[in-house]
Design a protein around this motif. Structure first.
Motif: not given
Length: 228
Positions: A56-61, A14-23
Motif C-alpha cells: 500500500d502506498v499510503g502507509l502510516p508513519g 486497513e484490516p478489512a482490505i488486508a483480510d480480503v487480499e489474504r482470503r
C-alpha cells in the motif's frame, strides 16, 4: 504459511482490505503474511523472503516508511523481490514515481480482488522467465533468460522482473520496431494498462541502468527497437 505457490507479503494498514487480499490469495494457493506499516514490511521481507510484495502506498508513519519509501529502500539494498503497489490515489505522478523506483505493477483502489491476484500471478510469471532460451545480446549488453541475469560489458546489472522482460522482448525483436501496445501485451499481459507512459518510464529506467551501452532506440510516435 506457504501453501505451494510461495509466500506473498501484504503490507496494508486497513484490516478489512488486508483480510480480503489474504482470503483471495489463500484461495489461489499462496501463503500470506500481513504487516501494517513500513518498518514491519522491511523486517518481514528480510526474514520471510516472500515471492512478491503487495504494498500500500499510503502507509502510516514517516514518509521514508510509506509504500514508496519501503520500495526505494528495498531496491537500494539490492532486493529485487517483485513489488505491486496498491494506492487510493489515481494520479499519474504517483504511478510514475512508483515505477521509477522499481515497482513491477500498480493497482488503484477500489480494485477487484481477482484482478489483484491475477496481477500477482503475472508479475511472478515475468520473474520466472522462459527456460531453455538462448542468450540474447546487443553491443555490450548480454541477457541470459535461464539465469535471468543481464551483463553490461561483463558487469552484472540488477533489473526488476518487468525491466528484465522488457529488455528481453526488445532484444528478441532483433532490430524490428516494437510498438508500445505490443510491449504492453507481451510484457504486462494486458491490452492497455497505465497507457504508453508506463512503457516509457520502464524504458527510461532500463537506459539508465544499461548506461552508455544501452542499445534501445526510440522510434517517435511508434515505439522502440534495439539498434543494430
Amino acid at each position: 504459511m506457504d501453501d505451494g505457490r510461495g509466500l506473498v507479503l501484504v503490507v496494508e494498514d486497513e484490516p478489512a482490505i488486508a483480510d480480503v487480499e489474504r482470503r483471495y490469495l489463500t484461495q489461489e494457493g499462496f501463503g500470506v503474511h500481513v504487516e501494517r506499516d513500513g518498518a514491519g514490511a522491511l523486517d518481514a521481507v528480510g526474514r520471510l523472503r516472500p515471492v512478491a510484495v503487495i504494498l500500500d502506498v499510503g502507509l502510516p508513519g514517516p514518509r521514508e516508511l510509506d509504500g514508496i519509501g519501503v520500495c526505494r529502500t528495498l531496491r537500494e539494498r539490492g532486493d529485487w523481490t517483485p513489488v505491486l503497489f496498491v494506492t487510493a490515489r489515481d494520479d499519474e505522478v504517483d504511478r510514475v514515481v512508483g515505477l521509477e523506483i522499481g515497482a513491477d505493477d500498480y493497482v488503484t483502489k477500489p480494485f477487484s480482488p481477482r484482478e489483484l491476484v491475477a496481477r500477482v500471478k503475472a508479475v511472478l510469471r515475468r520473474s520466472e522467465g522462459r527456460a531453455g532460451s538462448l542468450a540474447l545480446a546487443a553491443g555490450g549488453v548480454r541477457l541470459d533468460p535461464d539465469s535471468r541475469r543481464v551483463h553490461v560489458d561483463g558487469v552484472e546489472v540488477a533489473l526488476t522482473a518487468t525491466e528484465f522482460n522488457l529488455l528481453a522482448e526488445l532484444l528478441r525483436a532483433g532490430g524490428r520496431v516494437v510498438e508500445r501496445a505490443e510491449l504492453m501485451a507481451s510484457v504486462w499481459g494486458v491490452a492497455d494498462y497505465g497507457g504508453s507512459r508506463t512503457v516509457d518510464v520502464h524504458v527510461a529506467q532500463l537506459r539508465t541502468k544499461l548506461g552508455g551501452a544501452s542499445p534501445i532506440e526510440t522510434v517517435r510516435g511508434v515505439g522502440y527497437r534495439v539498434g543494430t
